[in-house]
Design a protein around this motif. Structure first.
Motif, PDB file in Angstrom:
ATOM      1  N   SER A 333      75.762  28.962  28.422  1.00 52.64           N
ATOM      2  CA  SER A 333      76.795  28.524  29.363  1.00 52.64           C
ATOM      3  C   SER A 333      76.398  28.946  30.767  1.00 52.64           C
ATOM      4  N   PRO A 334      76.836  28.215  31.797  1.00 48.68           N
ATOM      5  CA  PRO A 334      76.465  28.553  33.179  1.00 48.68           C
ATOM      6  C   PRO A 334      77.069  29.884  33.590  1.00 48.68           C
ATOM      7  N   PRO A 335      76.431  30.567  34.533  1.00 49.75           N
ATOM      8  CA  PRO A 335      76.925  31.883  34.946  1.00 49.75           C
ATOM      9  C   PRO A 335      78.165  31.768  35.842  1.00 49.75           C
ATOM     10  N   GLU A 336      79.036  32.746  35.729  1.00 43.87           N
ATOM     11  CA  GLU A 336      80.179  32.831  36.630  1.00 43.87           C
ATOM     12  C   GLU A 336      79.791  33.519  37.932  1.00 43.87           C
ATOM     13  N   GLN A 337      78.873  34.492  37.826  1.00 45.05           N
ATOM     14  CA  GLN A 337      78.446  35.242  39.007  1.00 45.05           C
ATOM     15  C   GLN A 337      76.964  35.582  38.888  1.00 45.05           C
ATOM     16  N   ILE A 338      76.309  35.653  40.030  1.00 42.03           N
ATOM     17  CA  ILE A 338      74.936  36.141  40.120  1.00 42.03           C
ATOM     18  C   ILE A 338      74.941  37.346  41.045  1.00 42.03           C
ATOM     19  N   PHE A 339      74.468  38.465  40.520  1.00 40.63           N
ATOM     20  CA  PHE A 339      74.417  39.703  41.308  1.00 40.63           C
ATOM     21  C   PHE A 339      72.960  40.054  41.579  1.00 40.63           C
ATOM     22  N   VAL A 340      72.644  40.370  42.809  1.00 36.83           N
ATOM     23  CA  VAL A 340      71.322  40.858  43.196  1.00 36.83           C
ATOM     24  C   VAL A 340      71.479  42.305  43.604  1.00 36.83           C
ATOM     25  N   ARG A 341      70.742  43.201  42.936  1.00 36.88           N
ATOM     26  CA  ARG A 341      70.914  44.627  43.176  1.00 36.88           C
ATOM     27  C   ARG A 341      69.573  45.288  43.476  1.00 36.88           C
ATOM     28  N   ASP A 342      69.471  45.841  44.690  1.00 44.17           N
ATOM     29  CA  ASP A 342      68.317  46.614  45.143  1.00 44.17           C
ATOM     30  C   ASP A 342      67.003  45.913  44.800  1.00 44.17           C
ATOM     31  N   LEU A 343      66.883  44.672  45.248  1.00 46.41           N
ATOM     32  CA  LEU A 343      65.770  43.804  44.868  1.00 46.41           C
ATOM     33  C   LEU A 343      64.577  44.012  45.791  1.00 46.41           C
ATOM     34  N   TRP A 344      63.411  44.199  45.169  1.00 48.71           N
ATOM     35  CA  TRP A 344      62.158  44.349  45.912  1.00 48.71           C
ATOM     36  C   TRP A 344      61.119  43.397  45.333  1.00 48.71           C
ATOM     37  N   PHE A 345      60.349  42.772  46.225  1.00 48.07           N
ATOM     38  CA  PHE A 345      59.291  41.867  45.773  1.00 48.07           C
ATOM     39  C   PHE A 345      58.189  41.817  46.822  1.00 48.07           C
ATOM     40  N   GLU A 351      50.503  43.690  51.509  1.00 48.09           N
ATOM     41  CA  GLU A 351      50.936  45.086  51.599  1.00 48.09           C
ATOM     42  C   GLU A 351      52.425  45.186  51.907  1.00 48.09           C
ATOM     43  N   GLN A 352      52.925  44.307  52.766  1.00 50.29           N
ATOM     44  CA  GLN A 352      54.319  44.366  53.160  1.00 50.29           C
ATOM     45  C   GLN A 352      55.187  43.579  52.180  1.00 50.29           C
ATOM     46  N   PRO A 353      56.301  44.175  51.736  1.00 49.31           N
ATOM     47  CA  PRO A 353      57.192  43.449  50.816  1.00 49.31           C
ATOM     48  C   PRO A 353      57.869  42.272  51.507  1.00 49.31           C
ATOM     49  N   SER A 354      58.068  41.196  50.769  1.00 48.63           N
ATOM     50  CA  SER A 354      58.769  40.028  51.298  1.00 48.63           C
ATOM     51  C   SER A 354      60.271  40.164  51.137  1.00 48.63           C
ATOM     52  N   VAL A 355      60.703  40.948  50.153  1.00 45.86           N
ATOM     53  CA  VAL A 355      62.121  41.240  49.939  1.00 45.86           C
ATOM     54  C   VAL A 355      62.244  42.737  49.748  1.00 45.86           C
ATOM     55  N   SER A 356      63.133  43.377  50.523  1.00 47.04           N
ATOM     56  CA  SER A 356      63.213  44.831  50.537  1.00 47.04           C
ATOM     57  C   SER A 356      64.648  45.307  50.306  1.00 47.04           C
ATOM     58  N   GLY A 357      64.924  45.764  49.098  1.00 51.91           N
ATOM     59  CA  GLY A 357      66.201  46.403  48.803  1.00 51.91           C
ATOM     60  C   GLY A 357      67.418  45.522  49.029  1.00 51.91           C
ATOM     61  N   VAL A 358      67.357  44.259  48.673  1.00 51.68           N
ATOM     62  CA  VAL A 358      68.434  43.309  48.956  1.00 51.68           C
ATOM     63  C   VAL A 358      69.544  43.421  47.906  1.00 51.68           C
ATOM     64  N   ASN A 359      70.789  43.343  48.369  1.00 47.87           N
ATOM     65  CA  ASN A 359      71.966  43.263  47.507  1.00 47.87           C
ATOM     66  C   ASN A 359      72.817  42.083  47.974  1.00 47.87           C
ATOM     67  N   LEU A 360      73.221  41.238  47.035  1.00 46.94           N
ATOM     68  CA  LEU A 360      74.140  40.150  47.372  1.00 46.94           C
ATOM     69  C   LEU A 360      74.796  39.624  46.107  1.00 46.94           C
ATOM     70  N   THR A 361      75.818  38.793  46.288  1.00 49.53           N
ATOM     71  CA  THR A 361      76.571  38.230  45.170  1.00 49.53           C
ATOM     72  C   THR A 361      76.831  36.752  45.429  1.00 49.53           C
ATOM     73  N   VAL A 362      76.684  35.940  44.372  1.00 49.90           N
ATOM     74  CA  VAL A 362      76.999  34.514  44.430  1.00 49.90           C
ATOM     75  C   VAL A 362      77.927  34.200  43.261  1.00 49.90           C
ATOM     76  N   ARG A 363      79.041  33.548  43.559  1.00 45.87           N
ATOM     77  CA  ARG A 363      80.000  33.180  42.505  1.00 45.87           C
ATOM     78  C   ARG A 363      80.097  31.666  42.411  1.00 45.87           C
ATOM     79  N   ARG A 364      80.501  31.196  41.249  1.00 43.82           N
ATOM     80  CA  ARG A 364      80.711  29.764  41.074  1.00 43.82           C
ATOM     81  C   ARG A 364      81.816  29.293  42.004  1.00 43.82           C
ATOM     82  N   GLY A 365      81.588  28.135  42.587  1.00 40.15           N
ATOM     83  CA  GLY A 365      82.560  27.597  43.521  1.00 40.15           C
ATOM     84  C   GLY A 365      82.361  28.071  44.939  1.00 40.15           C
ATOM     85  N   GLU A 366      81.304  28.866  45.172  1.00 42.89           N
ATOM     86  CA  GLU A 366      81.051  29.394  46.518  1.00 42.89           C
ATOM     87  C   GLU A 366      79.771  28.792  47.105  1.00 42.89           C
TER      88      GLU A 366
END
Length: 592
Positions: A333-345, A351-366
């Motif tokens: 089933s599709p997700p109700e929410q997507i949480f991103v927690r302390d994301l690094w990539f 050498e330099q990270p493209s994503v550094s410690g990111v936190n965010l939230t996405v909900r359905r309907g948003e």
């Protein structure tokens, strides 16, 4: 040969043993023909030629002729079986490589070292059929050579070792040159890819306008010639090495061949062999030499192509090892929410990270917008959110499961992607939209709805064959679309996919302002229908209605909130928004 024969068995089953068996018997027939020839010569040369002696030799002569016909028929049967088998091997090897390549992690498929390996593997896939062909030819040549050597041994043991001496130098030279060519190819793979890239820039239609308008043709030709000269120098080096190797191997083989005929003459003069035997020996030597030539050629080609097959196998193994990894949890089933927690990539070799410690939230309907300047990490973050990339640290949660825990194929079922450089498939307009759900039969109602969503129907209505128009001008009957027209097709494709999570990555870059406004109204409609929309853009005016806006800078979220909140904050977002707004509000100065 083991790898290629495995592919041959999968592709043709009985064709491989038929081809090998026929060539084996064809080679063995050489020995029978030589023995029959010896018997015929013995009868004909036993005394003064007479009609009676000729009649006595007739059955043996017929046996010689029958043996020759049988050898030709068997060789032709082997060629026919191999001709049917070879393209099947080609297909099997290529499909096996592509099956693995299509499942490689996205971050690996763009790696330069992996691209070089795949380039070599593409040639290796073609080499698999050649290895089988050369191996089949090798069987006939080797069997014929052994048969000729066996006959020589029977006639006189001193002649066979000399034939071996003739064989070894040529085989050594062939293997040495095959290895040298392979090593050179491996060393210069990157150079060949650069030459192909430059050639494509000069020939392909996409860069043609800028090449001409900016007069870049001379620049590209200069660099092509510079790289081509490097390639020429390497080829000249190989030619010199081949000349020296051939001279040495042919010289030794020639001395051995001279010694063979010298021994034969001495045996004939001494009376150790009869004239009939000597005649048979001459024929056997000629036959053996012909088979030797075929053998050396087959060994040379087999060894060289076999090295490329090993590249193919290495690429298949590497692609399998780098395949998309994931857990066993199925997202039904599709997700109700997507949480991103302390994301690094961090991208490989960076050498330099493209994503550094990111936190965010996405909900359905948003509608969640990711904004920032070029290189801020917006697109990389969006790909991490939907499992196209996997983080080195932190996690992306789809409801109660991380993207590392779920089966990513089931995750992708809930994702639609509209990128600025989306694929322009060389198929019809209908396929370019319905490929968004290629696993199910096309639905005319959904196609119509999706076309209206992206205003693609306005494009299709102008095409000569409507939805059946081929959108590939490089093929006969194909039609060329503009960038804006293609973007409408891409929007319709994403809508047709009917996914719960929609990623819009600069979706309106090629659209006019009126069309852009309409698209973002449709984006709002998608959110109202319960989809989670992630909007990646650098156009600040496009995100005013987003539920949340995340401002990125060098991979970090430096601001977040609604448009009004961020404007009140008077930070980076407000600066960028005001700067872009002022560009559209500046009055046009009249000409003096």
């Amino acid at each position: 040969m083991r790898i290629s024969f495995g592919l041959a068995w999968q592709a043709g089953h009985w064709l491989l043993p038929v081809a090998l068996g026929a060539k084996l018997l064809a080679g063995a027939a050489t020995g029978a023909v030589l023995l029959a020839t010896n018997a015929a010569l013995a009868l004909l040369l036993a005394g003064t030629p007479t009609v009676e002696r000729l009649m006595d030799a007739l059955p043996v002569l017929l046996a010689v002729a029958a043996g020759g016909v049988a050898r030709s028929v068997l060789s032709s049967v082997g060629d026919a079986a191999n001709g049917k088998l070879a393209p099947r091997i080609d297909r099997a090897a290529t499909v096996k490589l592509l099956e693995r390549a299509v499942h490689v992690e996205l971050v690996i498929i763009k790696n330069a070292e992996f691209r070089n390996l795949m380039s070599a593997a593409a040639r290796g896939a073609l080499s698999a059929r050649m290895v089988t062909t050369y191996a089949i030819a090798l069987v006939e040549a080797l069997t014929g050579l052994i048969a000729a050597a066996g006959v020589l041994t029977v006639l006189h043991p001193a002649l066979m070792p000399l034939m071996v001496v003739v064989t070894v130098p040529s085989a050594w030279g062939a293997v040495r040159m095959a290895r040298a060519r392979f090593t050179s190819m491996k060393r210069w793979t990157e150079l060949q890819r650069q030459l192909e890239t430059l050639s494509g820039l000069l020939i392909d239609s996409s860069p043609a306008e800028e090449v001409r308008a900016h007069r870049a043709g001379g620049f590209l030709l200069h660099h092509y010639q510079r790289l081509a000269r490097l390639s020429e120098a390497e080829q000249a080096r190989l030619a010199r090495l081949e000349a020296r190797t051939t001279l040495l191997s042919d010289g030794v083989a020639g001395v051995a061949r001279l010694a063979m005929y010298g021994v034969l003459g001495a045996l004939l003069v001494s009376g150790s062999v009869q004239m009939a035997v000597a005649g048979t020996v001459v024929i056997a030597i000629r036959s053996g030499t012909a088979h030797l030539t075929s053998l050396v050629s087959a060994v040379n080609d087999l060894y060289e192509q076999g090295l490329f097959v090993q590249d193919w196998k290495q690429a298949c193994d590497r692609a399998e090892a780098e395949a998309i990894k994931g857990g066993t949890i199925e997202l039904t089933s599709p997700p109700e929410q997507i949480f991103v927690r302390d994301l690094w990539f961090t991208y490989p070799n960076n050498e330099q990270p493209s994503v550094s410690g990111v936190n965010l939230t996405v909900r359905r309907g948003e509608i969640v917008a990711l904004v920032g300047e070029n290189g801020s990490g917006k697109t990389t973050l969006a790909k991490l959110m939907v499992g196209l990339y996997m983080p080195q640290s932190g996690a992306v949660w789809w409801d109660g499961h991380t993207t590392a825990e779920v089966n990513r194929a089931s995750l992708y079922d809930h994702v639609a992607l509209v990128a600025q450089d989306f694929v322009q498939w060389p198929f019809t307009a209908r396929v370019n939209v319905t490929i968004g759900r290629s696993t199910r039969p096309p639905d005319p109602v959904s196609l119509h709805t999706s076309a209206e969503f992206g205003r693609a129907h306005e494009v299709v209505d102008r095409l000569d064959a409507g939805w059946d128009t081929l959108l590939a001008p490089e093929f006969l009957g194909g039609t060329m679309l503009s960038g804006g027209q293609w973007q409408r097709i891409g929007l319709a494709r994403a809508h047709y996919r009917d996914a719960a999570v929609v990623i819009f990555d600069e979706p309106t870059a090629a659209l006019d302002p009126r069309a852009e406004i309409e698209v973002f109204e449709r984006v709002s409609d998608l959110a109202n229908e319960g989809r989670a929309v992630v909007l990646v853009t650098h156009r600040m005016a496009s995100v005013r209605r987003a539920d949340r806006i995340y401002v990125l800078d060098r991979g970090e979220v430096i601001e977040q909130g609604t448009h009004d909140k961020l404007m009140a904050l008077n930070g980076r977002y407000a600066e960028l928004y005001t700067l872009q707004a002022s560009q559209h509000q500046d009055p046009v100065s009249p000409r003096s």
